[in-house]
Design a protein around this motif. Sequence first.
Motif, PDB file in Angstrom:
ATOM      1  N   GLN A  81      40.281 -24.157   4.113  1.00 16.31           N
ATOM      2  CA  GLN A  81      40.046 -22.645   4.588  1.00 16.31           C
ATOM      3  C   GLN A  81      38.899 -22.249   3.824  1.00 16.31           C
ATOM      4  O   GLN A  81      37.983 -21.646   4.392  1.00 16.31           O
ATOM      5  CB  GLN A  81      41.280 -21.827   4.615  1.00 16.31           C
ATOM      6  CG  GLN A  81      40.928 -20.400   4.933  1.00 16.31           C
ATOM      7  CD  GLN A  81      42.149 -19.607   4.878  1.00 16.31           C
ATOM      8  OE1 GLN A  81      43.368 -20.042   5.040  1.00 16.31           O
ATOM      9  NE2 GLN A  81      42.205 -18.111   5.046  1.00 16.31           N
ATOM     10  N   GLN A  82      39.064 -22.716   2.357  1.00  9.71           N
ATOM     11  CA  GLN A  82      37.889 -22.106   1.548  1.00  9.71           C
ATOM     12  C   GLN A  82      36.517 -22.617   1.955  1.00  9.71           C
ATOM     13  O   GLN A  82      35.586 -21.953   2.041  1.00  9.71           O
ATOM     14  CB  GLN A  82      38.249 -22.528   0.189  1.00  9.71           C
ATOM     15  CG  GLN A  82      39.263 -21.495  -0.318  1.00  9.71           C
ATOM     16  CD  GLN A  82      40.055 -22.072  -1.652  1.00  9.71           C
ATOM     17  OE1 GLN A  82      39.274 -23.344  -2.269  1.00  9.71           O
ATOM     18  NE2 GLN A  82      41.052 -21.661  -2.160  1.00  9.71           N
ATOM     19  N   LEU A  83      36.564 -23.809   2.403  1.00  9.15           N
ATOM     20  CA  LEU A  83      35.386 -24.493   2.606  1.00  9.15           C
ATOM     21  C   LEU A  83      34.860 -23.976   3.968  1.00  9.15           C
ATOM     22  O   LEU A  83      33.711 -23.643   4.016  1.00  9.15           O
ATOM     23  CB  LEU A  83      35.695 -26.042   2.995  1.00  9.15           C
ATOM     24  CG  LEU A  83      34.426 -26.948   3.416  1.00  9.15           C
ATOM     25  CD1 LEU A  83      33.461 -27.023   2.300  1.00  9.15           C
ATOM     26  CD2 LEU A  83      34.602 -28.317   3.613  1.00  9.15           C
ATOM     27  N   GLY A  84      35.582 -23.515   4.909  1.00  5.22           N
ATOM     28  CA  GLY A  84      35.250 -22.960   6.322  1.00  5.22           C
ATOM     29  C   GLY A  84      34.567 -21.710   5.955  1.00  5.22           C
ATOM     30  O   GLY A  84      33.824 -21.316   6.622  1.00  5.22           O
ATOM     31  N   GLU A  85      35.266 -20.922   4.875  1.00  4.38           N
ATOM     32  CA  GLU A  85      34.641 -19.288   4.756  1.00  4.38           C
ATOM     33  C   GLU A  85      33.156 -19.675   4.024  1.00  4.38           C
ATOM     34  O   GLU A  85      32.464 -18.924   4.441  1.00  4.38           O
ATOM     35  CB  GLU A  85      35.684 -18.820   3.836  1.00  4.38           C
ATOM     36  CG  GLU A  85      36.808 -18.246   4.707  1.00  4.38           C
ATOM     37  CD  GLU A  85      38.086 -17.774   3.550  1.00  4.38           C
ATOM     38  OE1 GLU A  85      38.058 -18.048   2.468  1.00  4.38           O
ATOM     39  OE2 GLU A  85      39.006 -17.312   4.324  1.00  4.38           O
ATOM     40  N   LYS A  86      33.218 -20.869   3.221  1.00  7.42           N
ATOM     41  CA  LYS A  86      31.834 -20.980   2.515  1.00  7.42           C
ATOM     42  C   LYS A  86      31.122 -21.348   3.631  1.00  7.42           C
ATOM     43  O   LYS A  86      29.755 -20.838   3.493  1.00  7.42           O
ATOM     44  CB  LYS A  86      31.981 -22.014   1.405  1.00  7.42           C
ATOM     45  CG  LYS A  86      32.037 -21.794   0.032  1.00  7.42           C
ATOM     46  CD  LYS A  86      31.562 -22.990  -0.886  1.00  7.42           C
ATOM     47  CE  LYS A  86      32.837 -23.504  -1.475  1.00  7.42           C
ATOM     48  NZ  LYS A  86      32.512 -24.597  -2.484  1.00  7.42           N
ATOM     49  N   VAL A  87      31.259 -22.163   4.593  1.00  7.19           N
ATOM     50  CA  VAL A  87      30.182 -22.696   5.414  1.00  7.19           C
ATOM     51  C   VAL A  87      30.014 -21.505   6.247  1.00  7.19           C
ATOM     52  O   VAL A  87      28.614 -21.499   6.440  1.00  7.19           O
ATOM     53  CB  VAL A  87      30.848 -23.773   6.394  1.00  7.19           C
ATOM     54  CG1 VAL A  87      30.073 -24.051   7.624  1.00  7.19           C
ATOM     55  CG2 VAL A  87      31.176 -25.221   5.686  1.00  7.19           C
ATOM     56  N   ALA A  88      30.799 -20.593   6.499  1.00  6.79           N
ATOM     57  CA  ALA A  88      30.344 -19.478   7.432  1.00  6.79           C
ATOM     58  C   ALA A  88      29.202 -18.628   6.687  1.00  6.79           C
ATOM     59  O   ALA A  88      28.434 -17.963   7.310  1.00  6.79           O
ATOM     60  CB  ALA A  88      31.755 -18.671   7.602  1.00  6.79           C
ATOM     61  N   LYS A  89      29.454 -18.732   5.249  1.00  7.77           N
ATOM     62  CA  LYS A  89      28.460 -17.828   4.483  1.00  7.77           C
ATOM     63  C   LYS A  89      27.297 -18.434   4.410  1.00  7.77           C
ATOM     64  O   LYS A  89      25.993 -17.858   4.517  1.00  7.77           O
ATOM     65  CB  LYS A  89      29.179 -17.168   3.267  1.00  7.77           C
ATOM     66  CG  LYS A  89      29.706 -16.007   3.056  1.00  7.77           C
ATOM     67  CD  LYS A  89      30.134 -15.563   1.731  1.00  7.77           C
ATOM     68  CE  LYS A  89      31.498 -14.731   1.545  1.00  7.77           C
ATOM     69  NZ  LYS A  89      32.280 -15.795   1.092  1.00  7.77           N
ATOM     70  N   GLU A  90      27.261 -19.602   3.762  1.00  7.05           N
ATOM     71  CA  GLU A  90      26.020 -20.586   3.263  1.00  7.05           C
ATOM     72  C   GLU A  90      25.289 -21.338   4.285  1.00  7.05           C
ATOM     73  O   GLU A  90      23.930 -21.375   4.272  1.00  7.05           O
ATOM     74  CB  GLU A  90      26.550 -21.397   2.375  1.00  7.05           C
ATOM     75  CG  GLU A  90      27.306 -20.957   0.803  1.00  7.05           C
ATOM     76  CD  GLU A  90      27.726 -21.645   0.225  1.00  7.05           C
ATOM     77  OE1 GLU A  90      27.577 -22.985   0.239  1.00  7.05           O
ATOM     78  OE2 GLU A  90      28.397 -21.231  -0.779  1.00  7.05           O
ATOM     79  N   HIS A  91      25.985 -21.742   5.262  1.00  9.07           N
ATOM     80  CA  HIS A  91      25.324 -22.474   6.524  1.00  9.07           C
ATOM     81  C   HIS A  91      25.840 -21.859   8.003  1.00  9.07           C
ATOM     82  O   HIS A  91      26.583 -22.789   8.605  1.00  9.07           O
ATOM     83  CB  HIS A  91      25.621 -23.963   6.382  1.00  9.07           C
ATOM     84  CG  HIS A  91      25.279 -24.333   5.170  1.00  9.07           C
ATOM     85  ND1 HIS A  91      23.640 -24.678   4.981  1.00  9.07           N
ATOM     86  CD2 HIS A  91      25.777 -24.795   3.988  1.00  9.07           C
ATOM     87  CE1 HIS A  91      23.506 -25.240   3.563  1.00  9.07           C
ATOM     88  NE2 HIS A  91      24.850 -25.151   2.998  1.00  9.07           N
ATOM     89  N   PRO A  92      25.744 -20.662   8.449  1.00  8.47           N
ATOM     90  CA  PRO A  92      26.245 -20.138   9.541  1.00  8.47           C
ATOM     91  C   PRO A  92      25.860 -20.964  10.717  1.00  8.47           C
ATOM     92  O   PRO A  92      24.617 -21.657  10.799  1.00  8.47           O
ATOM     93  CB  PRO A  92      25.809 -18.599   9.612  1.00  8.47           C
ATOM     94  CG  PRO A  92      24.562 -18.639   8.614  1.00  8.47           C
ATOM     95  CD  PRO A  92      24.872 -19.839   7.595  1.00  8.47           C
ATOM     96  N   GLY A  93      26.734 -21.154  11.549  1.00 10.49           N
ATOM     97  CA  GLY A  93      26.553 -21.838  12.661  1.00 10.49           C
ATOM     98  C   GLY A  93      27.306 -23.472  12.671  1.00 10.49           C
ATOM     99  O   GLY A  93      27.453 -23.847  13.681  1.00 10.49           O
TER     100      GLY A  93
END
Lengths: 453, 304
Positions: free
Chosen positions: A197-209
């Motif tokens: 989940q943390q990784l998903g939240e990070k991806v949403a912020k740092e690499h949206p899409g």
Amino acid sequence: MTVNKPSSGRERVFSKRRAALLAGCAATAALTLTACGGGATGTTTKDGFAQAPQKDGALTVWVDATRVEAAKLYQQQHPDVKLDIVTYDGDANGSNYLQTKVQLFNRTREGWPDVVFSAQNNEATWAVDAGFAAPLNKGLIPSASLGKFASGANDVCTVGGTVYCLRNDLSQAVLWYNAPLLKKFGYSVPTTWEEYQQLGEKVAKEHPGYLVGDAGDSYTPEIYLWASKCGANHITGPKSVSVNTTSEACTKMARLVDVLIKNKSMSISGVFSTDFGKNQADKVLLMPGPAWYGGAVFKGTFKTPAKQIAAAPIPQWKGDTSPSTGNVGGGTWLLSQHSTHIKAATDFLKWVTTDNAYQGEKAPGFPAYAPAAENWLKGQDASGYFASDLSALKAASSQVWPDWGSGQFSQEAIWAATVKPGMTQGKSIVSLLPAWQDSIVKYAKSNGYKVSQ
Amino acid sequence: MTLTPSSPGSAARRPRGAVRQSRAGTAFVAAYVVLLVAFGVLPTAYAVYFAFTDAGGKVTGFANFTATAHDFRFMDAVSHVAVYLAFWLLSLVVFVVALALLLHRLASGSASKALRFLYYIPGALAGAASVLVWLFMLDPTVSPVSSLLGMSGFHTFGEVIAPGNLPLLFTVIAFWTGAGGWIVVMYGALNNIPTDVMEAARIDGAGAWQTAWHVQIPMLRKWIVYMVILAFAGGAQLFVEPQLLSLASVGVAGRDYSLNQLTFDFAFQMNNINGAAAVSVELLVVSVSAAALFVARSGFFDAD
């Protein structure tokens, strides 16, 4: 010429009509006869069921488009066997074609195929009652071969201790990921759902899409909620089921998926949708999914280049002691009780489920027969498509949580009709869990199941 | 075409012609009756027999009817079909009559011929194939009118097939596939209105609107009733559209949507042929009653 034409045309029409008429009369007569006619005669009880008188003639095999290759390979290696290969939809997506046809054949008392492949693994729930599937562990298949299937693989085929079908492939869920992309972004493969989940939240912020998963397919609950040990589909007996979709095991996973859907790091399109293929296929960073995703989705549908996709074990909840995963489908092979070529049919069935020539080398999915699976894994490594070895698949094959069963009603159909439209409207999965339970209970009851909640 | 058979001339020949005609008529009707019995009456009787018996052939009265009516999908399916029928019949009557009148106004010239042909084309496609065409039309990622769908706020197939949209979607599909034939039929009926009636209307100073409302539509009434009766029976049997949609959407929309799908489920998934027969007998009763009502109210069989 111009004068003759219409008259001959008219004759043709008349003869056609007469043929239709005859056919109609014949059909009516046949219906009346079969309705009045008695049971089968001349059967001998052997291998645990009443066998029809055996005859020579072609062996009729029904397969889906993917399994045609298996039947053709068998024909090539056994040129003396007369094989009649019939392609059908393989019952994929709950089409129930096989069941429909068998019900009709049961009425007309002829026409059953000898051996059938089905992409669904709940066929035993109706095929036994319908008197179609032959028992396999009462003499047809030696117990030594049955013992070599992955543990639990044939549970879906077993009714009251008797095995009625053989599993073609396993579909245990693992965590697929794009290895070079993950490295480029500087992330590591999550081992717990919390990290995921943390990784998903990070991806949403740092690499949206970019995506860490998809929750838009009808088998979504079998990937996420099954792995989380959610008791939505606990088949406790031949006609009884226990359903509880609002336990902590269900809600915590639903909450996790809701968070990732909301921040758009998880898609709700479904991996086979035109939308996903067009817009999101090259944005996959992580993807929890069944064993067959490797070949069918990444290699086949997305055409992801070689040396990118790798497989890791599916994450676990922090503090969970026993690893658990879900399972999405996995086909089965059935042998007809009505077959008049039982010896040839058994030989085909044995070959197609256990022989290395097909299962070990050519099969697109993870073979259920363990020795073939070993060979299959070696072949996958040698092919050089994947960026890692697929040992995660082997480990997961025995970690499928056993309390999610395979009932006569389709869990995938229920999820698709009940939860999916709500998700499309933007509702959270947590809020849809009670409606999901309600729907499962209704379908189970209408199929004659005793439901405990 | 040029060889007009035996001109209806002399009075002496008439009786012989009439005899031959009646004999030909009997032959035609006989062929139809045989087919009707084989494919209409016998299956219906078979279904009625099934509806009132159980799997073992024992008479069970109305047990199959109550059992199927208690299925949790039954009332949903009834309301789905009712809403769809309301949409479908209304759109059929309004648009078919309007388009036929328009076509008749344009009677002369090639525009009318081209339009008649255009209206009819979709009807020439087999039912299931034309539904498939629509499945492509409605998926924004592959649709040729995706910008139109986008403007209406639909960006994914899932949004298009939301449960609330289904009656409208099925109506649009059914109208596109079925209405063309009816437009041509109505056009033919309009052509049959005697020219002296139309001329009288014109001399009395009736405009296009008044002619349509007070002359043409009343004279079309029986045709409209005929269309409604057939469309009602066809619409109540809604099956192909939701069934194909449910396959295309992998079960998201259209599964167990209509009564006919429910009978299919009963027969082939729950092995309850008798329950399926009960539902189909209900459909038959409803369609026949509706037809009887329309016939009685409209004086369908009254001579002019």
